[in-house]
Design a protein around this motif. Structure first.
Motif, PDB file in Angstrom:
ATOM      1  N   ALA A   1      41.884  20.275 -63.318  1.00 42.40           N
ATOM      2  CA  ALA A   1      41.161  21.327 -62.599  1.00 42.40           C
ATOM      3  C   ALA A   1      40.932  20.941 -61.143  1.00 42.40           C
ATOM      4  N   ARG A   2      40.860  19.653 -60.874  1.00 41.85           N
ATOM      5  CA  ARG A   2      40.640  19.186 -59.508  1.00 41.85           C
ATOM      6  C   ARG A   2      41.564  18.010 -59.224  1.00 41.85           C
ATOM      7  N   LEU A   3      42.265  18.076 -58.103  1.00 46.59           N
ATOM      8  CA  LEU A   3      43.114  16.961 -57.699  1.00 46.59           C
ATOM      9  C   LEU A   3      42.272  15.924 -56.966  1.00 46.59           C
ATOM     10  N   SER A   4      42.860  14.788 -56.652  1.00 48.33           N
ATOM     11  CA  SER A   4      42.086  13.728 -55.999  1.00 48.33           C
ATOM     12  C   SER A   4      41.578  14.169 -54.632  1.00 48.33           C
ATOM     13  N   THR A   5      40.543  13.526 -54.190  1.00 55.42           N
ATOM     14  CA  THR A   5      39.946  13.802 -52.892  1.00 55.42           C
ATOM     15  C   THR A   5      40.388  12.709 -51.923  1.00 55.42           C
ATOM     16  N   VAL A   6      40.801  13.115 -50.732  1.00 51.98           N
ATOM     17  CA  VAL A   6      41.210  12.161 -49.709  1.00 51.98           C
ATOM     18  C   VAL A   6      40.004  11.860 -48.819  1.00 51.98           C
ATOM     19  N   GLU A   7      39.644  10.592 -48.742  1.00 53.70           N
ATOM     20  CA  GLU A   7      38.579  10.181 -47.841  1.00 53.70           C
ATOM     21  C   GLU A   7      39.048  10.409 -46.409  1.00 53.70           C
ATOM     22  N   ARG A   8      38.259  11.084 -45.608  1.00 56.11           N
ATOM     23  CA  ARG A   8      38.610  11.352 -44.209  1.00 56.11           C
ATOM     24  C   ARG A   8      38.162  10.196 -43.329  1.00 56.11           C
ATOM     25  N   LEU A   9      39.075   9.666 -42.552  1.00 58.15           N
ATOM     26  CA  LEU A   9      38.726   8.681 -41.537  1.00 58.15           C
ATOM     27  C   LEU A   9      38.385   9.422 -40.252  1.00 58.15           C
ATOM     28  N   THR A  10      37.472   8.868 -39.477  1.00 49.32           N
ATOM     29  CA  THR A  10      37.066   9.509 -38.220  1.00 49.32           C
ATOM     30  C   THR A  10      37.141   8.504 -37.076  1.00 49.32           C
ATOM     31  N   ALA A  11      37.202   9.015 -35.868  1.00 47.35           N
ATOM     32  CA  ALA A  11      37.211   8.162 -34.681  1.00 47.35           C
ATOM     33  C   ALA A  11      35.910   7.368 -34.571  1.00 47.35           C
ATOM     34  N   GLU A  12      34.812   7.924 -35.067  1.00 45.22           N
ATOM     35  CA  GLU A  12      33.517   7.243 -35.002  1.00 45.22           C
ATOM     36  C   GLU A  12      33.482   5.969 -35.850  1.00 45.22           C
ATOM     37  N   GLN A  13      34.332   5.879 -36.856  1.00 47.89           N
ATOM     38  CA  GLN A  13      34.393   4.674 -37.690  1.00 47.89           C
ATOM     39  C   GLN A  13      35.138   3.530 -37.006  1.00 47.89           C
ATOM     40  N   ALA A  14      35.894   3.835 -35.964  1.00 47.26           N
ATOM     41  CA  ALA A  14      36.769   2.844 -35.332  1.00 47.26           C
ATOM     42  C   ALA A  14      35.992   1.779 -34.574  1.00 47.26           C
ATOM     43  N   VAL A  15      36.428   0.527 -34.731  1.00 47.91           N
ATOM     44  CA  VAL A  15      35.846  -0.577 -33.974  1.00 47.91           C
ATOM     45  C   VAL A  15      36.526  -0.739 -32.623  1.00 47.91           C
ATOM     46  N   THR A  16      37.728  -0.172 -32.472  1.00 49.09           N
ATOM     47  CA  THR A  16      38.449  -0.214 -31.198  1.00 49.09           C
ATOM     48  C   THR A  16      39.506   0.887 -31.180  1.00 49.09           C
ATOM     49  N   THR A  17      39.990   1.190 -29.981  1.00 49.01           N
ATOM     50  CA  THR A  17      41.092   2.120 -29.796  1.00 49.01           C
ATOM     51  C   THR A  17      42.185   1.403 -29.013  1.00 49.01           C
ATOM     52  N   ARG A  18      43.415   1.522 -29.495  1.00 57.51           N
ATOM     53  CA  ARG A  18      44.570   0.903 -28.826  1.00 57.51           C
ATOM     54  C   ARG A  18      45.550   2.002 -28.450  1.00 57.51           C
ATOM     55  N   SER A  19      46.315   1.766 -27.397  1.00 57.87           N
ATOM     56  CA  SER A  19      47.328   2.729 -26.963  1.00 57.87           C
ATOM     57  C   SER A  19      48.688   2.059 -26.910  1.00 57.87           C
ATOM     58  N   PHE A  20      49.701   2.772 -27.422  1.00 57.87           N
ATOM     59  CA  PHE A  20      51.073   2.281 -27.412  1.00 57.87           C
ATOM     60  C   PHE A  20      52.003   3.397 -26.955  1.00 57.87           C
ATOM     61  N   SER A  21      52.863   3.076 -26.004  1.00 58.23           N
ATOM     62  CA  SER A  21      53.867   4.049 -25.563  1.00 58.23           C
ATOM     63  C   SER A  21      55.224   3.629 -26.107  1.00 58.23           C
ATOM     64  N   PHE A  22      55.985   4.622 -26.556  1.00 57.58           N
ATOM     65  CA  PHE A  22      57.333   4.430 -27.083  1.00 57.58           C
ATOM     66  C   PHE A  22      58.279   5.102 -26.102  1.00 57.58           C
ATOM     67  N   ARG A  23      59.149   4.303 -25.432  1.00 65.17           N
ATOM     68  CA  ARG A  23      59.994   4.893 -24.408  1.00 65.17           C
ATOM     69  C   ARG A  23      61.256   4.072 -24.189  1.00 65.17           C
ATOM     70  N   ALA A  24      62.204   4.690 -23.528  1.00 62.01           N
ATOM     71  CA  ALA A  24      63.412   3.995 -23.103  1.00 62.01           C
ATOM     72  C   ALA A  24      63.064   3.138 -21.896  1.00 62.01           C
ATOM     73  N   GLY A  25      63.806   2.059 -21.713  1.00 60.23           N
ATOM     74  CA  GLY A  25      63.572   1.197 -20.560  1.00 60.23           C
ATOM     75  C   GLY A  25      64.630   0.123 -20.459  1.00 60.23           C
ATOM     76  N   GLU A  26      64.431  -0.764 -19.509  1.00 66.18           N
ATOM     77  CA  GLU A  26      65.390  -1.838 -19.284  1.00 66.18           C
ATOM     78  C   GLU A  26      65.072  -3.025 -20.187  1.00 66.18           C
TER      79      GLU A  26
ATOM     80  N   VAL B   1      38.425  -0.114 -39.280  1.00 70.06           N
ATOM     81  CA  VAL B   1      39.181   1.086 -38.909  1.00 70.06           C
ATOM     82  C   VAL B   1      39.439   1.014 -37.412  1.00 70.06           C
ATOM     83  N   GLU B   2      40.661   1.355 -37.010  1.00 72.24           N
ATOM     84  CA  GLU B   2      41.010   1.453 -35.597  1.00 72.24           C
ATOM     85  C   GLU B   2      41.655   2.801 -35.337  1.00 72.24           C
ATOM     86  N   VAL B   3      41.543   3.262 -34.092  1.00 75.66           N
ATOM     87  CA  VAL B   3      42.293   4.433 -33.637  1.00 75.66           C
ATOM     88  C   VAL B   3      43.431   3.917 -32.774  1.00 75.66           C
TER      89      VAL B   3
END
Length: 140
Positions: free
Chosen positions: A4-29, A57-59
């Motif tokens: 009658a009910r499928l599993s519930t997915v726990e939602r992660l939020t930005a507020e739970q994050a201990v840090t935020t990291r940024s990564f760019s994916f690009r062509a280069g030399e 948790v991280e963003v």
């Protein structure tokens, strides 16, 4: 018979994050020729791009120059946003790969649980993956 009910997915939020990291994916030399970079770097087995702590948790903000399916090993994540919008219609639930469109930024939330160790994340375009468009992260 479906339950009658499928599993519930726990939602992660930005507020739970201990840090935020940024990564760019690009062509280069790379070594004087054309190649693929994550965060201004070609793959180097000894370089560690991130050192998250087990249980946290991280963003991660992922940016692409053109279409790039980005895959993280072992640690599933949830899509928080695409650009200034919320998640897209196919972003619900746990993911191990996110499709980055040209010039797009996607924010994902990752809980690093289960195991300590060294893992990789990379572009899942076969030619880019084969040409080492990847980086290491160590869960400590």
């Amino acid at each position: 018979m479906l339950p009658a009910r499928l599993s519930t997915v726990e939602r992660l939020t930005a507020e739970q994050a201990v840090t935020t990291r940024s990564f760019s994916f690009r062509a280069g030399e790379v070594l004087g020729g054309h190649g693929w970079l994550i965060g201004q770097r070609a793959f180097s087995p000894g370089h560690i791009a991130a050192r998250p702590r087990l249980g946290t948790v991280e963003v991660w903000r992922l940016r692409a120059d053109f279409h790039r399916p980005v895959h993280l090993h072992l640690h599933p994540f949830q899509v928080l946003s695409r650009g200034s919008e919320g998640p897209g219609p196919f972003d619900a639930g746990w993911k191990d790969t996110v499709d980055l469109r040209p010039a797009e930024e996607v924010a994902i939330a990752i809980r690093f649980d289960g195991y300590r160790g060294t893992y990789v994340f990379h572009c899942h375009n076969l030619e880019h993956e084969d040409m080492a468009m990847m980086a290491n992260f160590v869960v400590r």
